[in-house]
Motif scaffolding. Structure first.
Motif, PDB file in Angstrom:
ATOM      1  N   ALA A  13       0.851  -1.208   0.000  1.00 39.91           N
ATOM      2  CA  ALA A  13       0.000   0.000   0.000  1.00 39.91           C
ATOM      3  C   ALA A  13       0.879   1.246   0.000  1.00 39.91           C
ATOM      4  O   ALA A  13       0.534   2.256   0.607  1.00 39.91           O
ATOM      5  CB  ALA A  13      -0.915  -0.020   1.232  1.00 39.91           C
ATOM      6  N   ARG A  19      -2.045   7.618 -11.881  1.00 36.47           N
ATOM      7  CA  ARG A  19      -3.094   7.620 -12.911  1.00 36.47           C
ATOM      8  C   ARG A  19      -4.449   8.074 -12.371  1.00 36.47           C
ATOM      9  O   ARG A  19      -5.370   8.342 -13.120  1.00 36.47           O
ATOM     10  CB  ARG A  19      -3.222   6.223 -13.539  1.00 36.47           C
ATOM     11  CG  ARG A  19      -2.119   5.931 -14.546  1.00 36.47           C
ATOM     12  CD  ARG A  19      -2.074   4.478 -14.929  1.00 36.47           C
ATOM     13  NE  ARG A  19      -1.661   3.635 -13.811  1.00 36.47           N
ATOM     14  CZ  ARG A  19      -1.368   2.345 -13.903  1.00 36.47           C
ATOM     15  NH1 ARG A  19      -1.447   1.734 -15.061  1.00 36.47           N
ATOM     16  NH2 ARG A  19      -0.990   1.649 -12.843  1.00 36.47           N
ATOM     17  N   ALA A 110      -3.608  -3.266  -2.064  1.00 37.00           N
ATOM     18  CA  ALA A 110      -4.486  -2.370  -1.294  1.00 37.00           C
ATOM     19  C   ALA A 110      -5.566  -1.780  -2.198  1.00 37.00           C
ATOM     20  O   ALA A 110      -6.660  -1.447  -1.747  1.00 37.00           O
ATOM     21  CB  ALA A 110      -3.652  -1.246  -0.685  1.00 37.00           C
TER      22      ALA A 110
HETATM   23  O1  C5P Z   1       0.360   1.051  -9.071  1.00 43.75           O
HETATM   24  P1  C5P Z   1      -0.331  -0.271  -8.971  1.00 43.75           P
HETATM   25  O2  C5P Z   1      -1.828  -0.149  -9.072  1.00 43.75           O
HETATM   26  O3  C5P Z   1       0.210  -1.327  -9.866  1.00 43.75           O
HETATM   27  O4  C5P Z   1      -0.030  -0.779  -7.473  1.00 43.75           O
HETATM   28  C1  C5P Z   1      -0.515  -2.012  -6.993  1.00 43.75           C
HETATM   29  C2  C5P Z   1      -0.385  -2.035  -5.476  1.00 43.75           C
HETATM   30  O5  C5P Z   1       0.987  -1.974  -5.113  1.00 43.75           O
HETATM   31  C3  C5P Z   1      -1.078  -0.842  -4.807  1.00 43.75           C
HETATM   32  O6  C5P Z   1      -1.804  -1.341  -3.691  1.00 43.75           O
HETATM   33  C4  C5P Z   1       0.078   0.062  -4.428  1.00 43.75           C
HETATM   34  O7  C5P Z   1      -0.163   0.842  -3.265  1.00 43.75           O
HETATM   35  C5  C5P Z   1       1.192  -0.941  -4.157  1.00 43.75           C
HETATM   36  N1  C5P Z   1       2.550  -0.379  -4.318  1.00 43.75           N
HETATM   37  C6  C5P Z   1       3.447  -0.430  -3.238  1.00 43.75           C
HETATM   38  N2  C5P Z   1       4.705   0.118  -3.356  1.00 43.75           N
HETATM   39  C7  C5P Z   1       5.103   0.715  -4.505  1.00 43.75           C
HETATM   40  C8  C5P Z   1       4.211   0.759  -5.617  1.00 43.75           C
HETATM   41  C9  C5P Z   1       2.951   0.192  -5.490  1.00 43.75           C
HETATM   42  O8  C5P Z   1       3.104  -0.949  -2.180  1.00 43.75           O
HETATM   43  N3  C5P Z   1       6.312   1.240  -4.559  1.00 43.75           N
END
Ligand code: C5P
Length: 230
Positions: A13, A19, A110
């Protein structure tokens, strides 16, 4: 499954969610009277299978400490990382003193607040005797195109194409090692891909189509609709 087999939840999370074009990370936007992440965690807790759920939170996140669910006895906070895989690895490391290598971990975004307890139970039932583990996924109903420079370069065989969802369920020790070995590899966009790099073949378990990931502004009203329907 031995009687001592335990299940742990891992929730990355720490993303910013560019986006969404919102004033805060997407997991803190309002959805059906709570934040997205509260909806997600409530549903994971409702499944009633986890010893604890480790949530990877960005170090400069001012929203998380304000949420009542942050103080829930089964919710543990871990440091977030640069990429999703770094956040997952950090959350895995945070429970290293508690989890055994053979325990199962279910990694869930998350940003997927519509996860149904029935899907979690279905995933576990399908994989509990599996050597590798696997993921919830959706088959593709659309015809899929390989596109280069705005023009179609080919059509994929959709019988072999699935969309990877979460939770993704693997043994604690296997997943932690796979992510450590793959650290810094940009091709690792989910947990299954880290295991694939090791030559393993995670199993596909068909999930519900309403388990959407909040990515764009219009996804919030769709998620609200699904939560009301469920
Ligand atoms: O950006 P996306 O929708 O692919 O992210 C998927 C999940 O990974 C989200 O719950 C996001 O908060 C988490 N995430 C993370 N650390 C990051 C990038 C994304 O925990 N550096």
């Amino acid at each position: 499954m031995t009687e001592s087999t335990k299940f742990w939840g891992i929730v990355p999370a720490a993303g910013v969610g560019k986006r969404m074009q919102a004033d805060r990370p997407k997991q803190y936007l309002e959805l059906a009277g709570k934040t997205v992440i509260e909806q997600t965690l409530s549903r994971l807790l409702q499944a009633d299978v986890f010893e604890a759920i480790a949530v990877a939170i960005s170090s400069d996140d001012p929203y998380w400490p304000q949420l009542p669910i942050a103080k829930h006895e089964k919710i543990l906070a871990a440091a977030g990382g640069t990429e999703r895989a770094d956040s997952v690895l950090s959350a895995l490391k945070s429970i290293s003193g508690k989890a055994s290598d053979d325990d199962w971990v279910l990694v869930h975004d998350a940003a997927r607040p519509c996860i149904a307890a029935s899907d979690i139970h279905h995933l576990i039932a399908c994989l509990i005797h599996d050597d590798v583990g696997g993921i919830l996924a959706l088959s593709s109903h659309d015809t899929l195109k390989n596109v280069q420079d705005g023009r179609i370069a080919g059509t994929l065989d959709r019988n072999h194409i699935w969309r990877a969802l979460t939770p993704q369920m693997f043994r604690y020790g296997t997943l932690k090692t796979a992510l450590e070995e793959a650290e810094g590899n940009p091709a690792i966009t989910d947990e299954a891909s880290a295991l694939e790099l090791k030559g393993l073949q995670p199993k596909i378990v068909e999930g519900r189509p309403d388990n959407i990931k909040i990515t764009r502004p219009e996804d919030l009203s769709l998620a609200q609709f699904y939560l009301e329907q469920q």
